[in-house]
Design an enzyme around this catalytic site. Structure first.
Site, PDB file in Angstrom:
ATOM      1  N   ARG A 264      74.405 -45.391 -25.785  1.00 12.84           N
ATOM      2  CA  ARG A 264      75.490 -44.413 -25.673  1.00 12.84           C
ATOM      3  C   ARG A 264      75.514 -43.938 -24.239  1.00 12.84           C
ATOM      4  NH1 ARG A 264      77.228 -39.582 -29.419  1.00 12.84           N
ATOM      5  NH2 ARG A 264      78.064 -41.400 -30.473  1.00 12.84           N
TER       6      ARG A 264
ATOM      7  N   HIS B 184      83.682 -46.748 -29.978  1.00 13.16           N
ATOM      8  CA  HIS B 184      82.538 -46.377 -30.801  1.00 13.16           C
ATOM      9  C   HIS B 184      82.621 -47.246 -32.059  1.00 13.16           C
ATOM     10  CE1 HIS B 184      79.340 -44.331 -32.599  1.00 13.16           C
ATOM     11  NE2 HIS B 184      79.732 -43.084 -32.573  1.00 13.16           N
TER      12      HIS B 184
ATOM     13  N   ARG C 194      73.649 -37.290 -34.852  1.00  8.89           N
ATOM     14  CA  ARG C 194      74.072 -38.127 -35.959  1.00  8.89           C
ATOM     15  C   ARG C 194      73.885 -39.617 -35.681  1.00  8.89           C
ATOM     16  NH1 ARG C 194      77.983 -35.306 -38.681  1.00  8.89           N
ATOM     17  NH2 ARG C 194      78.055 -34.257 -36.684  1.00  8.89           N
ATOM     18  N   THR C 195      74.486 -40.085 -34.596  1.00 12.93           N
ATOM     19  CA  THR C 195      74.484 -41.515 -34.327  1.00 12.93           C
ATOM     20  C   THR C 195      73.068 -42.028 -34.037  1.00 12.93           C
ATOM     21  OG1 THR C 195      76.679 -41.255 -33.399  1.00 12.93           O
ATOM     22  CG2 THR C 195      75.580 -43.329 -32.979  1.00 12.93           C
TER      23      THR C 195
ATOM     24  N   LYS D 134      65.221 -38.967 -12.980  1.00 18.38           N
ATOM     25  CA  LYS D 134      64.661 -39.090 -11.636  1.00 18.38           C
ATOM     26  C   LYS D 134      65.548 -39.946 -10.747  1.00 18.38           C
ATOM     27  CE  LYS D 134      60.042 -38.808 -13.590  1.00 18.38           C
ATOM     28  NZ  LYS D 134      58.975 -39.650 -14.131  1.00 18.38           N
TER      29      LYS D 134
END
Lengths: 302, 243
Positions: free
Chosen positions: A104, A132, A54-55, A82
């Protein structure tokens, strides 16, 4: 302001400006050409260390509607897997000339750290259990467009407050905008510092519901739980889940919100989730306009 | 993230205080007469105004569009769709100035396809606002024709753009400012011509001299003027919203 890291940083005027800008930009979605030339030639990097549909798509669509170039960078299948550190990744992006970085991360404070390393604007799209901001802004936007105001609105935020970045961002933002927030959760799912938050706390959903204009249901974040916080999902659902019977006891024009993803049958019943008073899909649509507003305000201008 | 409010940020904005040295070039009655004439001209040029849609450019263009519509309705006894077209997102100087708050865009029901769109603004200056408006229109529909009506044409075009309807042609120097005040937004009707704009911080105690190209310190970006001698600053004039 250069970054959007926390809704606590926003003054009432700034927050209102973002909402007003989003109101104007919402029209773009209805036009024949759903694109504005505003951020042409600017680059936005979506740096996602946690899974998100969604975000990430919302930010991507918002940036593209403003004609920015978008680079999606997810931890899986990149240099991060890595062993590259956040700082080195940030410096790489910096060298590539990113004007805005949407991040995020599973660690609280990751966005703040990143803001010290890069020249561009940093937009926090969720850091651990901390904040958020764009979710809270789009929630406030949805409330304002549904109910016409934010001042004096009584908002109940129900569920897993402990692991929720949405709850903290909403409490800070809605308080700034004049709404009254009550958190409802079992004591085990409230953070220890909750008494320092500018809101009320209740353990009993049924006493809060009849007085709420908005009830925001939060998902129980099982993936962040390493011990048991309540006896059984059934017991949680009985005490803190929103079903049709509880919905009927709410004021008639009260709305039900959910930041998604919903777990039907847990915090919200299917009947409530599908009712016209539930704004979940509206929130998603508003998310694009809101994120356009934030990108415009942070990235355009000098 | 301090965006300028359209009302006080635009150079045509701000409180219409009688600025020192400001001279009224048009008073309320003259503005009304000019609008009445433009209304007749629009009807004449569009053969009765059948497909006409009026779009005002915020902020002063919007009340002007409404007034024009009322006059056309009075003359022809027909209703004219009126809307507003915010051009902020299409400006060519977004990067060089602080973030701007957005104005309102309202497209009348029925859309713009195959309409004769008349854009309305208060002052035509560099032409950059109109350029942006044409770009914005292209994303909103496909009008049959686009025309431009302005209350004041002050000259100094930087783009090949001209107005179809002009309230008053006002020869100005680049050092002068044209301010349009309207009852709807400023409490009174007037078009003021004043000598070079002082920067807001110095308004109170300093009169700008002609030799001083309005102290181009970065903090005065809002109101900086292009000076005639400085062709390296081509567009700041548009930040004034006066075009």
């Amino acid at each position: 302001m250069r970054h959007l890291l926390s809704t606590g940083d926003l003054s009432r005027d700034e927050a209102t400006l973002i909402l007003d800008t989003a109101t104007e930009l919402a029209q773009v979605g209805d036009r024949s050409v759903k694109k504005l030339p505003t951020l042409r030639g600017r680059t936005v990097v979506n740096l996602f260390y946690e899974d998100s549909t969604r975000t990430r798509t919302s930010f991507e669509l918002a940036a593209k509607r403003l004609s920015a170039d978008v680079i999606n960078f997810s931890a899986k299948g990149s240099s991060v897997s890595k062993g590259e550190s956040l700082k080195d990744t940030a410096l790489t992006l910096q060298a590539m000339g990113a004007d805005g970085v949407v991040i995020r991360h599973s660690a609280s404070g990751a966005a703040h750290r990143l803001a010290n390393w890069v020249d561009g604007s940093v937009l926090n799209a969720g850091d651990g259990t901390h904040e958020h901001p764009t979710q809270a802004l789009l929630d406030a936007f949805t409330m304002r467009s549904r109910l016409g105001r934010l001042e004096g609105l009584r908002v109940a935020v129900v569920g897993d407050i402990l692991h929720s970045r949405v709850a903290r961002s909403n409490v800070l933002l809605l308080t700034t905008l004049g709404a009254h927030v009550t958190l409802v959760a079992p004591p085990t799912l409230l953070p220890v510092s909750v008494h320092t938050w500018p809101c009320e706390v209740s353990y009993d959903l049924d006493t809060v519901l009849p007085k709420a204009d908005v009830v925001m249901m939060l998902r129980v974040q099982a993936e962040r739980m390493h011990e048991s916080f309540f006896p059984s999902t059934r017991e949680y659902s009985r005490n803190y889940g929103l079903d049709a019977e509880r919905l009927a006891r709410m004021p008639e024009d009260a709305i039900v919100m959910h930041p998604g993803p919903m777990v039907r049958g847990m915090e919200i019943s299917a009947e409530v989730a599908d009712s016209p008073r539930c704004t979940v899909t509206e929130q998603v649509a508003n998310g694009v306009s809101l994120r356009m507003a934030v990108l415009y305000l942070l990235l355009s201008g000098s | 993230m301090h965006a300028r409010k359209p009302a006080d940020g635009d150079a045509d904005g701000g409180v219409p205080r009688a600025r020192e040295g400001a001279r009224a070039v048009l008073d309320g009655n003259e503005i009304n007469r000019a609008l009445t004439r433009i209304a007749h001209e629009v009807l004449e040029r569009t053969k009765g105004g059948e497909d006409v849609t009026l779009l005002g450019i915020p902020s002063r263009g919007v009340p002007l569009a409404r007034r024009l519509a009322r006059r056309i309705e009075r003359v022809e006894e027909m209703s004219v769709p009126v809307g507003s077209l915010d051009i902020t997102m299409y400006r060519d100087d977004l990067r060089s100035s602080p973030v701007r708050a957005l104005g309102r865009t309202e497209i009348p029901t029925g859309g713009l396809d195959d309409r004769v769109v008349v854009l309305i603004d208060d002052v035509l200056f560099s032409g950059r606002t109109v350029r942006a408006a044409l770009d914005a229109l292209g994303d909103l529909g496909r009008p049959r024709a686009v025309q431009l009506a302005v209350l004041v044409d002050r000259g100094h075009r930087e783009l090949p753009i001209r107005a179809d309807y002009v309230g008053k042609n006002l020869p100005t120097s680049l050092r002068e400012n044209v301010t349009v005040c309207l009852e709807e937004t400023d409490g009174e009707d007037a078009v003021l011509l004043s000598p070079s704009r002082p920067s807001p911080s110095t308004t109170l105690n300093r009169r700008p001299s002609a030799e001083d190209p309005s102290s181009p310190s970065p903090s005065t970006t809002l109101n900086r003027r292009p000076s005639a001698e400085d062709p390296s600053s081509p567009s700041p004039s548009t930040t004034e919203g006066n075009d």
